[in-house]
Design a protein around this motif. Structure first.
Motif, PDB file in Angstrom:
ATOM      1  N   LEU A   8      69.700  97.893  21.301  1.00 17.88           N
ATOM      2  CA  LEU A   8      68.249  96.837  22.262  1.00 17.88           C
ATOM      3  C   LEU A   8      68.576  95.409  21.197  1.00 17.88           C
ATOM      4  CD1 LEU A   8      65.910  97.135  22.891  1.00 17.88           C
ATOM      5  CD2 LEU A   8      64.952  98.492  20.603  1.00 17.88           C
ATOM      6  N   GLU A   9      69.291  95.816  19.297  1.00 16.63           N
ATOM      7  CA  GLU A   9      69.424  94.520  19.131  1.00 16.63           C
ATOM      8  C   GLU A   9      70.027  93.159  20.052  1.00 16.63           C
ATOM      9  OE1 GLU A   9      70.489  95.480  15.646  1.00 16.63           O
ATOM     10  OE2 GLU A   9      68.758  95.914  15.142  1.00 16.63           O
ATOM     11  N   TRP A  10      71.045  93.522  20.553  1.00 15.09           N
ATOM     12  CA  TRP A  10      71.764  92.502  21.309  1.00 15.09           C
ATOM     13  C   TRP A  10      70.682  91.945  22.681  1.00 15.09           C
ATOM     14  CZ3 TRP A  10      73.338  93.010  27.124  1.00 15.09           C
ATOM     15  CH2 TRP A  10      74.661  91.948  26.449  1.00 15.09           C
ATOM     16  N   LEU A  11      70.758  93.572  22.751  1.00 17.75           N
ATOM     17  CA  LEU A  11      69.516  93.064  24.548  1.00 17.75           C
ATOM     18  C   LEU A  11      68.503  91.677  24.241  1.00 17.75           C
ATOM     19  CD1 LEU A  11      69.120  96.401  25.954  1.00 17.75           C
ATOM     20  CD2 LEU A  11      70.523  93.963  27.536  1.00 17.75           C
ATOM     21  N   THR A  12      67.922  91.258  22.837  1.00 18.94           N
ATOM     22  CA  THR A  12      66.661  91.030  22.291  1.00 18.94           C
ATOM     23  C   THR A  12      67.287  89.778  22.307  1.00 18.94           C
ATOM     24  OG1 THR A  12      65.878  92.904  21.512  1.00 18.94           O
ATOM     25  CG2 THR A  12      65.360  90.609  20.584  1.00 18.94           C
ATOM     26  N   GLY A  13      68.767  90.044  21.590  1.00 18.80           N
ATOM     27  CA  GLY A  13      69.066  88.244  21.191  1.00 18.80           C
ATOM     28  C   GLY A  13      69.938  87.787  22.230  1.00 18.80           C
TER      29      GLY A  13
END
Length: 820
Positions: free
Chosen positions: A252-257
């Motif tokens: 999820l953090e990768w998608l947010t970035g």
């Protein structure tokens, strides 16, 4: 007996005779022996482009002359299944349904579907040489396992799909990328996306390289990225939600970035909301260079993208997975996820053996061959001919045989691309994941979407978003596992208390009437006649309004899912309601819509009424024109405004860009794609029907005595003074009426928001309102007890705000002839 009484008596007798005759004829026809058994099937899509399905059914009927298949689409294959639930609860279910496979566990947990293990194990099902025999070993593990709940088979998988990467080679060449080398890792995917994305001078997207999740078009979702990174959403025993785990959080953090690098999730979502299907597919039109979609997207490309130079490959994964490092050691390099549909037999089906015969036939090689032969023939007979791409079946043995027979065989580039894409889809199926088989499947899905929205829009951190979703799902899991400890509701006690309440209300009404003292015989006769005429309405009110209200009070104190007897939980639903994080958000949204929308509606409709109150030629026509929009059905109006407020191609934003955007550089609103603009979009839409109140305002304006205006003129009052001191005070009763009705309608607002947000109340819960949340709990999660508690909260809110309006009106509402 008077002539009127005699006429009423004869009419009543005649009506009774007609009803008895009608009932007798209906009973006679219903009792006649039928020559053919009617097998009712729900969920099979039948239409002009499903000639293969029609041929399958016709062949089944030919082989079983005693059976007639009644195919009803009914929309039961989707996630919303109100029709199916009510049919099972009413003991009139279909004989067979074709249902979205990920919902099977939910239905099975509620004992709505019957297990099929006895049918699979029967001697008839395992007869030697049976060409229609169903062998679980022939099915893809993901497909078969998704139809199993607590060790029992509740459905037979039918269709399936998986997720693949599609890339446009022409756009690769223009961006200086190797057209034969798609991205294989997440890092490469982001790099390619930035190189392939093009923007307009104002900063908006002209085309985009890739969007990870496109709700209205592609079919990847956050599930895929979590699985690729090694995340899971449920524990193996199904008792614990594991939405917040290190792998899912990292994904999820990768998608947010990723969204941040593309100028933010709101702008990306606004651009994606403009996408259209079929020939307007953004991948075909070049507005999106890459996408992750199901293998079925190949069929759309085959028809509408014949000249498109594209490739198909597994979806990119984390670099560590591709290299087989760490936790990915020994695991497949690429991961996909599979969905699809299955055949299930509802509890209460009247023709189980015949339904099983139909399931076996529809899943046989011969049946699938007939489907493909007829459908391919129909495709090629169209003008122009349509290339045919066979559907993927959950049975891998059938897939391989049909691929050899029906895959495009030409050596032209288009046929080669179609054939290669189909092969990639088939090769990825052994590595397919599937959504958790659980009774909270729909809630888990919604919470994973909500967590994705909240994190990518930077409302909360990824950890906080996942934690909230996990807690919500876990709370539902615990409630179900603890259900057995709750006592069943004593129906006799509930009915007795309800009757006592009704009798108390009747007694109170009788006491109120008796307080008036004795009346003359003539008045008593008239009163009795009045009550007699009102009796049908009173009976209907008691049965269809008062009765359900009392029942909802009882259910609000129970754990009740419609399909099982209610269990008593006391005030547990109300305690949970108070702690529900959606509660303040839903009421804030509705207060925002009401606090701004109602005054604007009053001002606009009053202003129009004052203009239309003028004595000019053609005024009736003008009044009709302004009134007509209010006659538009709510659903039609919602769909219309979805096009008008389209962030990219909508009329409003096109005008904005050519004026405010060109003059001052102001970016166009994102409307329903953004949290900030979603509620203003709903307010703007509601003003479209403001003309509906013109009739009431015209009546009010024309009821103001002319002598008041004459007196004001004599006192030297100008137009503003006449409006402020004459018109407005005389219209205060009408203002009060509109305020009260507007408040009530706002608190009950549902239909347009449901249509415009697909029932999700997004983005980021910015359009979630109380009635929509009530509906989702009652008919989406089958939590009818909790939904009843919400219904009473809304009722109390309506009563409170209505009483507040009426109490406050004593200070500012003026009535003609009133003395203070």
């Amino acid at each position: 007996m008077t002539r009127l009484q005699e006429w009423l008596f004869r009419a009543g007798v005649a009506l009774g005779v007609l009803l008895l005759l009608g009932f007798g004829v209906r009973t006679f026809w219903a009792s006649r022996p039928s020559e053919r058994l009617e097998l009712v099937v729900w969920g099979l899509q039948s239409g002009e482009e499903t000639k293969g399905l029609d041929a399958q059914i016709q062949e089944f009927e030919r082989r079983h002359p005693h059976i007639r298949v009644k195919n009803l689409m009914m929309g039961t294959g989707g996630m919303s299944a109100q029709k199916l639930m009510t049919s099972i609860a009413g003991n009139v279910p279909p004989d067979l349904v074709r249902q979205d496979r990920f919902t099977i566990g939910d239905w099975a947990s509620r004992e709505a579907f019957r297990p099929l293990d006895d049918l699979l194990a029967s001697p008839e099902a395992n007869a030697p040489g049976d060409a229609e025999r169903i062998d679980p070993a022939e099915y893809y593990p993901a497909c078969w396992t998704e139809a199993v709940y607590q060790g029992k088979v509740y459905a037979i998988p039918d269709s399936t799909d998986d997720r693949l990467l599609y890339w446009n080679k022409d756009l690769y060449r223009k961006a200086g990328l190797d057209p034969e080398r798609p991205p294989r890792t997440w890092e490469e995917l982001l790099d390619y996306t930035q190189k392939l994305t093009k923007r307009r001078p104002d900063g908006s997207f002209e085309s985009v390289g890739f969007i990870p999740v496109v709700k209205t078009h592609s079919n990847s979702w956050f599930y895929l990225y979590s699985w690729q990174n090694g995340g899971e959403f449920m524990s193996p025993d199904g008792r614990t939600c594991t939405l917040l785990n290190p792998q899912t959080k990292e994904a999820l953090e990768w998608l947010t970035g990723f969204y941040d690098k593309l100028s933010g999730a709101e702008n990306v979502t606004a651009f994606a909301s403009t996408f259209q299907p079929r020939e307007q597919d953004p991948f075909i039109t070049g507005r999106m260079a890459m996408k992750v979609d199901t293998n079925n997207a190949i069929r759309n490309i085959a028809r509408f993208g014949k000249n498109l130079d594209y490739g198909v490959a597994p979806a990119p994964v984390p670099a560590a997975r591709l290299r087989g490092e760490g936790r990915f050691a020994g695991q497949p390099k690429y991961i996909t996820w599979s969905g699809g549909f299955s055949f299930a037999i509802p509890v209460g089906s009247r023709h189980v053996p015949e339904a099983w015969q139909f399931i076996k036939w529809m899943n046989s090689l011969e049946s699938r061959r007939i489907f493909n032969q007829v459908q391919r023939k129909w495709n090629l007979e169209q003008d122009p001919p349509r290339p045919y791409v066979p559907e993927m079946h959950a049975n891998r043995a059938i897939n391989e045989k049909l691929f050899k027979e029906f895959a495009p065989t030409g050596d032209d580039p288009h046929s080669v691309r179609l054939r290669n894409g189909m092969r990639v889809g088939l090769d990825m199926m052994p590595n397919a994941k599937f959504r958790p088989v659980t009774f909270v499947g729909q809630r888990l899905w919604d919470e994973h979407v909500r967590a994705f929205e909240q994190a990518t829009t930077r409302k909360v951190s990824s950890e906080a978003a996942l934690l909230r979703g996990q807690q919500t799902v876990q709370e539902e899991l615990d409630a179900v596992f603890q259900r057995a400890t709750k006592p069943y509701l004593d129906a006799r006690l509930a009915v007795g208390v309800s009757l006592a309440v009704v009798l108390a209300l009747v007694a109170a009404f009788a006491f109120h009437c008796a307080r008036g003292g004795r009346v003359a015989p003539l008045l008593r006769t008239e009163a009795q006649a009045g009550y007699l005429f009102a009796l049908p309405w009173m009976f209907g009110f008691a049965v269809f309004v008062l009765g359900p209200m009392i029942a909802s009070i009882v259910f609000s104190l129970c754990d009740y899912d419609v399909l099982h007897p209610p269990r008593w939980v006391g005030g547990q639903n109300y305690a949970r309601l108070i702690k529900d994080p959606i509660l303040p958000k839903a009421f804030y949204n509705i207060f925002f819509l009401s606090g701004i929308g109602i005054p604007l509606q009053i001002l606009i409709s009053l202003g129009l009424a004052m203009l239309l109150n003028s004595k000019v030629k053609g005024m009736p026509a003008y009044r009709t024109i302004f009134y007509l929009p209010s006659l538009t059905p709510v659903v039609a109006m919602a769909v219309l405004w979805l096009f008008i407020l389209n962030p990219d191609s909508g009329v409003v934003n096109q005008a904005w860009r050519s004026t405010l955007g060109a003059w001052f550089g102001l970016p166009a609103p994102t409307w329903l794609s953004g949290e900030v603009w979603s509620k203003p979009a709903l307010i703007l839409m509601s003003l479209w029907a403001a003309g509906g109140g013109i009739i009431l305002w015209l009546a009010g304006l024309q009821s103001v005595p002319t002598y008041l205006y004459e007196a004001a003129n004599l006192d030297g009052a100008n137009a503003w003074h006449r409006f402020r001191h004459v018109t407005l005070p005389m219209l205060t009763p009408y203002i009060l009426f509109n305020l009260v009705m507007g408040t009530i309608n706002s608190l009950q607002r549902f239909t347009d928001i449901y249509v415009m947000t697909d029932g999700l109340g997004g983005p980021v819960d910015s359009t979630m309102v109380p009635v929509l949340y009530l509906f989702n709990n009652g008919f989406g999660y089958f939590k009818m007890g909790y939904a009843s508690a919400w219904a009473w909260l809304i009722f109390v809110a309506v009563m409170a705000f209505t009483a507040l309006n009426l109490w406050g009106s004593k200070r500012w509402v003026h009535y003609e002839g009133e003395r203070k």
